[in-house]
Each structure stands twice: as structure tokens, then as C-alpha cells.
Design an enzyme around this catalytic site. Structure first.
Site, PDB file in Angstrom:
ATOM      1  N   CYS A  83       0.884  -1.146  -0.088  1.00 47.19           N
ATOM      2  CA  CYS A  83       0.067   0.020   0.032  1.00 47.19           C
ATOM      3  C   CYS A  83       0.951   1.180   0.037  1.00 47.19           C
ATOM      4  CB  CYS A  83      -1.054   0.011   1.012  1.00 47.19           C
ATOM      5  SG  CYS A  83      -2.480   0.890   0.808  1.00 47.19           S
TER       6      CYS A  83
ATOM      7  N   HIS B 177      -3.260  -5.064   1.752  1.00 51.60           N
ATOM      8  CA  HIS B 177      -2.429  -4.881   2.868  1.00 51.60           C
ATOM      9  C   HIS B 177      -2.959  -5.716   4.074  1.00 51.60           C
ATOM     10  CE1 HIS B 177      -5.572  -2.187   4.112  1.00 51.60           C
ATOM     11  NE2 HIS B 177      -5.311  -1.360   3.272  1.00 51.60           N
TER      12      HIS B 177
END
Ligand code: GLN
Length: 254
Positions: free
Chosen positions: A104, A207
């Protein structure tokens, strides 16, 4: 009989977590724990080193470098430090084929730039990607992608997880994505591409518990980092982990 190098206990996975206090908004610690446990269960050594603000990074000292997700404010802080104290080390790590994994916000910083509100945050440029925070809703939700990784058994395989990002990431002309979006938004909500990969440098928007939900990928990373093929890792009792993967896939609808 395969020679299970992992049972020999003669190898150690040395992991360096970059900014674990600042770039960890989505349970990034869980990803490191999975690596640690799966090494320990196989009798492999595991060393975790944290590299924070102001610390130089030795690209030769670890087999796997991890940078997690962060809010824009923390990301800005880390980006400046990354360029000042860690860029050369990361470049060295990538050159010697260590794993560099960005999740991310960490993924965005492995690219050339992250632009938001007229400001451009410069990244380390290991991946040929550029991210722009558009004036549009965040891309949030369960996501599943199909990935083909050399040496991974049963390839192509599915990575399932969760995404939450305001930035839209565009790949350079020759940049390979990590995978193809099956469900969810991926890099930008329209291209069908998710993440980016150049050799052992990998970025993804999946994530939080990326590795707990996809232990096959954790094993691929461990094997790759140690320079062995994944089938040389001793098999583990993965019933719980398989259920976790199946439930993440169900959540994404695949
Ligand atoms: N701040 C970045 C974005 O919103 C990354 C967010 C994250 O790491 N979850 O795009």
C-alpha cells in the site's frame, strides 16, 4: 525424497522492517509474524531488524526488506527519510535480488512519485509506477487477484485481501503488474492491474493481513529470499491457514 533444506536449520531469514512504527496502519506486524512463525516451525532461523527514521540501510545485511502502509502524513515523513538514508541500500538490495516488498503506502514509495494536492512526494523509483491522489472516492474493499509467480506450485494462484487507498497507481509502459484483478479495484479501479513486480521487488495494495490470508505467498517469499525453490520448504499443517485463505476469497467473491 525432496531435500527439505528448511528442516536443516542451517539457514536464516534476515528481515528488515522499514519504519515499523510509522508504516504499519493495517496490521503489518502480522505479515512479519507469519514470516517468523513459518520459519520457526521449520527450524529456520529468523532475525528481525527495524530500520527507522535517520538510520542508514545496509542492502547486504538482509534477505527481505518490508515496508508497510501508512497515512499520507507519515508517508511524507518516511519518503523524505527513504531518499536521504535508505535509497542506496534498497537499490543495492534489489540489485542482489533480495526481496523488497512494499504494501500500500510502502508500494507507492517504491515507485517514482506520489502526488497529492499539488505536492509531489518522491519515491525511490525501484518500480516504474506513479501514484496520484485523485479527487475521487478511496478504493476500499475486499480484493482478489490472480498471480503467476515463477516456482510457485499450482501457478497461477490467487492472492486475496483488502485494499484501502486514495492513490491511483499507473504502471510505466514496460512495468509488469503483480497480478490481474479478479474482484476489487487494484491499482486504479479501471486497468485491471494490481501491484507491480520487477524481479524480487514487489508492490501491492493488498495490505494488512496479506500473508496470514495467503501463506502460500509467504512461503514463496521465504523460499525466494533464501534462494531455494518453494517445494524445498518443509510442508506445514496449514488447515487453519487454508480456511483463512478460503474465507478471504469468499469475502472477495471468488
Ligand atoms: N496514503 C496512501 C493512500 O491513501 C496509502 C494508504 C495505505 O497505506 N493504506 O493512497
Amino acid at each position: 525424497m525432496p531435500d527439505h533444506a528448511a528442516t536443516a536449520g542451517s539457514r536464516t531469514l534476515r528481515v528488515c522492517a522499514l519504519y515499523p512504527d510509522l508504516m504499519n496502519i493495517y496490521a503489518d506486524r502480522g505479515n512479519l509474524l507469519v514470516l517468523e512463525r513459518r520459519c520457526a516451525w521449520r527450524g529456520l532461523g529468523f532475525e528481525l531488524h527495524a530500520s527507522g527514521l535517520g538510520e542508514r540501510l545496509d542492502g547486504d545485511a538482509h534477505e527481505l526488506f518490508y515496508i508497510g502502509g501508512g497515512q499520507d502524513r507519515d508517508q511524507r515523513l518516511c519518503a523524505q527519510d527513504l531518499l536521504a538514508t535508505k535509497r542506496a541500500g534498497l537499490q543495492r538490495a534489489a540489485e542482489r535480488d533480495a526481496i523488497v516488498l512494499g504494501v500500500c503506502g510502502g508500494y507507492q514509495l517504491l515507485g517514482h512519485s506520489y502526488s497529492l494536492g499539488g505536492e509531489e512526494i518522491e519515491g525511490v523509483g525501484l518500480l516504474d509506477v506513479r501514484t496520484v491522489r485523485e479527487d475521487a472516492p478511496r478504493l476500499i474493499g475486499n480484493v482478489a487477484i490472480e498471480v503467476s509467480l515463477d516456482g510457485a506450485q499450482g501457478s497461477p494462484r490467487v492472492l486475496a485481501g483488502f485494499e484501502n487507498h486514495g492513490g491511483r497507481t499507473a504502471l510505466g509502459e514496460h512495468q509488469q503488474p503483480l497480478g490481474r484483478v479478479l474482484r476489487g479495484e487494484g491499482n486504479d479501479g479501471r486497468s485491471g492491474a494490481e501491484g507491480a513486480r520487477t524481479a524480487n521487488t514487489i508492490g501491492t495494495y493488498l495490505h494488512g493481513p496479506l500473508l496470514p490470508k495467503n501463506v502460500w505467498f509467504a512461503d514463496w517469499l521465504i523460499a525466494r529470499a533464501l534462494g531455494i525453490s518453494p517445494e524445498r520448504l518443509a510442508p506445514l499443517d496449514d488447515r487453519l491457514e487454508r480456511d483463512t485463505h478460503a474465507s478471504a476469497r469468499r469475502a472477495a467473491g471468488v
